[in-house]
Motif scaffolding. Structure first.
Motif, short mmCIF file in Angstrom:
data_model
loop_
_atom_site.label_atom_id
_atom_site.label_comp_id
_atom_site.label_asym_id
_atom_site.label_seq_id
_atom_site.Cartn_x
_atom_site.Cartn_y
_atom_site.Cartn_z
N PHE A 150 0.84 -1.20 0.00
CA PHE A 150 0.00 0.00 0.00
C PHE A 150 0.87 1.25 0.00
CE2 PHE A 150 -2.22 3.42 2.23
CZ PHE A 150 -3.33 3.56 1.41
N ARG A 151 1.92 1.27 0.82
CA ARG A 151 2.83 2.42 0.89
C ARG A 151 3.58 2.59 -0.45
NH1 ARG A 151 4.18 7.37 2.06
NH2 ARG A 151 6.33 7.64 2.69
N THR A 152 4.00 1.49 -1.05
CA THR A 152 4.67 1.56 -2.34
C THR A 152 3.76 2.20 -3.38
OG1 THR A 152 6.06 -0.36 -1.88
CG2 THR A 152 5.70 0.18 -4.21
N GLU A 153 2.52 1.76 -3.45
CA GLU A 153 1.57 2.34 -4.40
C GLU A 153 1.36 3.82 -4.12
OE1 GLU A 153 -3.06 2.05 -5.74
OE2 GLU A 153 -2.06 0.17 -5.21
N GLN A 154 1.27 4.18 -2.86
CA GLN A 154 1.09 5.58 -2.49
C GLN A 154 2.28 6.44 -2.95
OE1 GLN A 154 1.24 6.28 1.75
NE2 GLN A 154 0.07 8.17 1.59
N LEU A 155 3.50 5.95 -2.72
CA LEU A 155 4.70 6.67 -3.14
C LEU A 155 4.76 6.85 -4.66
CD1 LEU A 155 7.27 4.91 -0.78
CD2 LEU A 155 6.63 7.35 -0.70
N ILE A 156 4.45 5.80 -5.40
CA ILE A 156 4.47 5.85 -6.86
C ILE A 156 3.41 6.81 -7.37
CG2 ILE A 156 4.15 4.50 -8.98
CD1 ILE A 156 6.73 3.76 -7.42
N ARG A 157 2.21 6.70 -6.83
CA ARG A 157 1.10 7.57 -7.25
C ARG A 157 1.45 9.04 -6.99
NH1 ARG A 157 -4.09 6.22 -8.51
NH2 ARG A 157 -3.69 4.07 -7.91
N GLU A 158 2.05 9.33 -5.84
CA GLU A 158 2.45 10.70 -5.50
C GLU A 158 3.45 11.24 -6.51
OE1 GLU A 158 3.94 10.57 -1.49
OE2 GLU A 158 1.93 10.40 -0.63
N GLN A 159 4.41 10.42 -6.93
CA GLN A 159 5.42 10.87 -7.90
C GLN A 159 4.79 11.16 -9.25
OE1 GLN A 159 8.75 11.70 -7.61
NE2 GLN A 159 8.17 11.62 -5.46
N ILE A 160 3.87 10.32 -9.68
CA ILE A 160 3.21 10.57 -10.96
C ILE A 160 2.43 11.88 -10.89
CG2 ILE A 160 1.45 9.73 -12.58
CD1 ILE A 160 2.31 6.85 -11.71
N LEU A 161 1.70 12.08 -9.80
CA LEU A 161 0.89 13.29 -9.64
C LEU A 161 1.74 14.53 -9.38
CD1 LEU A 161 -2.05 11.80 -7.55
CD2 LEU A 161 -2.19 12.72 -9.89
N SER A 162 3.01 14.36 -9.05
CA SER A 162 3.87 15.52 -8.80
C SER A 162 4.27 16.24 -10.08
CB SER A 162 5.12 15.11 -8.02
OG SER A 162 6.01 14.39 -8.84
N VAL A 163 4.05 15.62 -11.23
CA VAL A 163 4.29 16.29 -12.51
C VAL A 163 3.10 17.24 -12.74
CG1 VAL A 163 4.54 15.96 -15.00
CG2 VAL A 163 5.64 14.37 -13.41
N ASP A 164 3.41 18.52 -12.92
CA ASP A 164 2.38 19.56 -12.95
C ASP A 164 1.20 19.26 -13.87
OD1 ASP A 164 3.70 21.12 -11.10
OD2 ASP A 164 4.75 22.30 -12.62
N GLU A 165 1.45 18.74 -15.04
CA GLU A 165 0.38 18.54 -16.02
C GLU A 165 -0.53 17.36 -15.69
OE1 GLU A 165 3.59 18.88 -16.60
OE2 GLU A 165 3.89 20.52 -18.00
#
Length: 117
Positions: A63-78
């Motif tokens: 769950f934490r791994t998915e959260q970290l990955i999702r956060e990185q994808i969403l950190s790209v402004d667009e």
């Protein structure tokens, strides 16, 4: 977001005449974020994913791994939404394959990134 164009292997793309190109590829920006290991960029060691500390470890939290990955994808402004995310870990070989689809403006991007530790 403007960046230097990279080739399929992640190296700087150089034309046969020796020219480099600029890109504003959201897909490339996300792939770069997913391949950043926490602490490896000397100008800001807080950026990146803690692959060695939390992700590619024995008994890691999926769950934490998915959260970290999702956060990185969403950190790209667009990027406004992650619509699909599949993470396949091979902890014995310390590799992670991330397949995702994300919404960026009115477009969808779909990529697969392999991270090797």
């Amino acid at each position: 977001m403007k960046d230097l164009l990279l080739d399929a292997t992640g190296d700087l793309a150089v034309s046969s005449s020796g020219d480099i190109s600029i890109t504003d590829s959201v897909s490339q920006a996300v792939k770069i974020r997913l391949q950043w290991f926490a602490g490896e960029w000397e100008f800001n060691e807080e950026l990146g994913i803690p692959y060695f500390d939390e992700v590619l470890v024995k008994g890691g939290n999926d769950f934490r791994t998915e959260q970290l990955i999702r956060e990185q994808i969403l950190s790209v402004d667009e990027v406004t939404e992650v619509t699909s995310l599949t993470i396949t870990a091979n902890k014995a070989e310390r590799t992670l394959t991330i397949s995702f689809e994300a919404k960026a403006g009115s477009e969808y991007i779909s990529e697969e990134v392999t991270v090797n530790a």
